[in-house]
Design a protein around this motif. Structure first.
Motif, mmCIF file in Angstrom:
data_model
loop_
_atom_site.group_PDB
_atom_site.id
_atom_site.type_symbol
_atom_site.label_atom_id
_atom_site.label_comp_id
_atom_site.label_asym_id
_atom_site.label_seq_id
_atom_site.Cartn_x
_atom_site.Cartn_y
_atom_site.Cartn_z
ATOM 1 N N VAL A 108 0.841 -1.203 0.000
ATOM 2 C CA VAL A 108 0.000 0.000 0.000
ATOM 3 C C VAL A 108 0.877 1.254 0.000
ATOM 4 C CG1 VAL A 108 -1.570 1.380 1.411
ATOM 5 C CG2 VAL A 108 -2.039 -1.034 1.020
ATOM 6 N N GLN A 109 1.926 1.269 0.790
ATOM 7 C CA GLN A 109 2.826 2.423 0.792
ATOM 8 C C GLN A 109 3.451 2.651 -0.575
ATOM 9 O OE1 GLN A 109 5.388 3.027 4.507
ATOM 10 N NE2 GLN A 109 4.806 0.885 4.724
ATOM 11 N N GLU A 110 3.899 1.583 -1.199
ATOM 12 C CA GLU A 110 4.506 1.707 -2.520
ATOM 13 C C GLU A 110 3.502 2.226 -3.538
ATOM 14 O OE1 GLU A 110 7.471 -2.147 -1.745
ATOM 15 O OE2 GLU A 110 5.746 -2.288 -3.090
ATOM 16 N N ILE A 111 2.271 1.711 -3.484
ATOM 17 C CA ILE A 111 1.241 2.147 -4.429
ATOM 18 C C ILE A 111 0.895 3.609 -4.223
ATOM 19 C CG2 ILE A 111 -1.165 1.850 -5.119
ATOM 20 C CD1 ILE A 111 -0.850 -1.133 -4.387
ATOM 21 N N VAL A 112 0.646 3.990 -2.970
ATOM 22 C CA VAL A 112 0.217 5.362 -2.679
ATOM 23 C C VAL A 112 1.327 6.358 -2.998
ATOM 24 C CG1 VAL A 112 -0.469 6.954 -0.838
ATOM 25 C CG2 VAL A 112 -1.470 4.664 -0.955
ATOM 26 N N TYR A 113 2.544 6.085 -2.547
ATOM 27 C CA TYR A 113 3.653 7.006 -2.823
ATOM 28 C C TYR A 113 3.914 7.099 -4.328
ATOM 29 C CZ TYR A 113 4.714 6.784 2.173
ATOM 30 O OH TYR A 113 4.652 6.858 3.555
ATOM 31 N N GLY A 114 3.904 5.956 -5.004
ATOM 32 C CA GLY A 114 4.132 5.971 -6.446
ATOM 33 C C GLY A 114 3.015 6.681 -7.191
ATOM 34 N N PHE A 115 1.780 6.459 -6.754
ATOM 35 C CA PHE A 115 0.640 7.110 -7.393
ATOM 36 C C PHE A 115 0.705 8.620 -7.203
ATOM 37 C CE2 PHE A 115 -3.760 8.694 -7.196
ATOM 38 C CZ PHE A 115 -4.210 8.318 -8.450
ATOM 39 N N LEU A 116 0.961 9.066 -5.978
ATOM 40 C CA LEU A 116 1.020 10.504 -5.711
ATOM 41 C C LEU A 116 2.164 11.164 -6.470
ATOM 42 C CD1 LEU A 116 0.299 10.601 -1.858
ATOM 43 C CD2 LEU A 116 -1.247 11.209 -3.727
ATOM 44 N N LEU A 117 3.331 10.537 -6.459
ATOM 45 C CA LEU A 117 4.483 11.110 -7.157
ATOM 46 C C LEU A 117 4.224 11.186 -8.659
ATOM 47 C CD1 LEU A 117 7.395 12.141 -7.126
ATOM 48 C CD2 LEU A 117 8.165 9.749 -7.235
#
Length: 282
Positions: free
Chosen positions: A91-100
Motif C-alpha cells: 500500500v505504501q509503494e502504491i500510494v507514494y508511487g501514485f502521488l508522485l
C-alpha cells in the motif's frame, strides 16, 4: 422549465438556473442504485457458488483452488500478521508511487500543453518513452535504486506519470478557445486564463488520468516486488506460486483488488468535489 432526477430546473429573472427539489420516496431516490448493487452481489454470489461446486466436482483445485480455501488462507494470514505486514508495504509503494506520478504528470501536462511549440517538439519523445513496457524498466531500476521500497515507488510513479500526463495534456489542449478569447477581451492576462479557464476545464482530463492510473500504480509496485523483493504482496504471490499454493495466490489477488477498489472510491470522491463547478444540464 426542465425536470431531471427529481429536480426541477427553472430560469430565474436574471437568466440563471434555479434548482427546486421535488419530494420523492426513498425508492424513487435510491431504487436504481439499490437494484444495481443487488444485481452485483447476486452475480458475485452466483460465481462463487459455481466456483465452489466446480472445485469439488469438475475442476482440479490444484489449479483453481476454491473460495472456501481462499477465505481460509486469508484468515490464516490475518491471524499470524502476514497479511497486514505485506499489505502495508505494498500500500505504501502504491500510494507514494501514485502521488508522485500523478503530481508530476499533472504539472508537466498542464505546463507543456500550455506551451504549444515546446509540446510539439517533445511529443514524439514522450510517446516513445510511454511505449516502453514498464516491466522492462524493472531491471534497470534495480541497478539504479536497489531492491528496496524506492525502486517499487519509482516504478509505479513512472507508470502513472505518462497516463496522467497524456490525459492532462489532452484536457488542456481541448479547452474551448472561445472561452479563452472571452477572458482576453475582458482584460484577463495569462494567469487569469490559466486559473479561471484552462485549469477548471482540464480537470476532467486530469481526473480521467487519475482513474486510469490507479490499477497501473498497483501493477508497477507489484511488478517491482515480483522481480526482486522479500516483502510485499508481489512477494507473497511469488512465494505462494513456488509452493503450488493456488489459494495463496488467489488470496493475494483478492487483497490487491480491494486496495484498487478503495483507491478508486477515493478518486471518485475527489471527482465529485472538483466537478461541482460544472453547470446544471438541462
Amino acid at each position: 422549465m426542465t425536470e431531471a432526477s427529481g429536480v426541477i430546473t427553472e430560469t430565474a429573472g436574471n437568466g440563471g438556473p434555479v434548482r427546486v427539489a421535488v419530494p420523492r420516496t426513498w425508492w424513487q431516490r435510491h431504487g436504481t442504485t439499490t437494484t444495481v448493487w443487488v444485481l452485483r452481489l447476486a452475480l458475485i454470489a452466483f460465481v462463487l457458488v459455481l466456483w465452489e461446486i466446480a472445485g469439488e466436482r469438475w475442476i482440479d483445485i490444484t489449479f483453481t483452488s476454491k473460495p472456501t480455501d481462499i477465505v481460509t488462507r486469508l484468515v490464516e494470514w490475518a491471524a499470524d500478521g502476514t497479511l497486514w505486514l505485506h499489505s502495508w508495504i505494498t500500500v505504501q509503494e502504491i500510494v507514494y508511487g501514485f502521488l508522485l506520478g500523478a503530481v508530476t504528470g499533472a504539472l508537466a501536462g498542464f505546463v507543456l500543453a500550455s506551451l504549444n511549440l515546446l509540446y510539439r517538439v517533445l511529443d514524439p519523445f514522450i510517446m516513445a518513452l510511454y511505449s516502453i513496457p514498464k516491466v522492462a524498466l524493472a531491471p534497470l531500476f534495480i541497478v539504479w535504486f536497489g531492491i528496496g521500497m524506492h525502486m517499487k515507488v519509482l516504478l509505479a510513479a513512472a507508470t502513472v506519470f505518462f497516463l496522467v500526463f497524456l490525459n492532462t495534456a489532452a484536457g488542456v489542449r481541448d479547452v474551448d478557445r472561445g472561452l479563452v478569447d472571452a477572458v482576453r477581451l475582458m482584460g484577463g492576462n495569462r494567469w487569469d486564463i490559466a486559473r479561471k479557464v484552462v485549469l477548471p476545464a482540464s480537470m476532467t482530463g486530469v481526473l480521467t488520468g487519475l482513474k486510469v492510473a490507479i490499477p497501473y500504480a498497483l501493477i508497477g509496485a507489484v511488478i517491482g516486488e515480483l522481480v526482486a523483493s522479500n516483502r510485499g504482496l508481489g512477494y507473497l504471490i511469488n512465494d505462494a506460486a513456488a509452493q503450488f499454493d493456488t489459494a495463496g495466490v488467489f488470496a493475494t489477488l483478492v487483497v490487491l483488488s480491494v486496495i484498487a477498489a478503495v483507491l478508486n472510491v477515493f478518486v471518485g470522491l475527489i471527482d465529485k468535489r472538483v466537478n461541482k463547478w460544472k453547470p446544471i444540464n438541462d
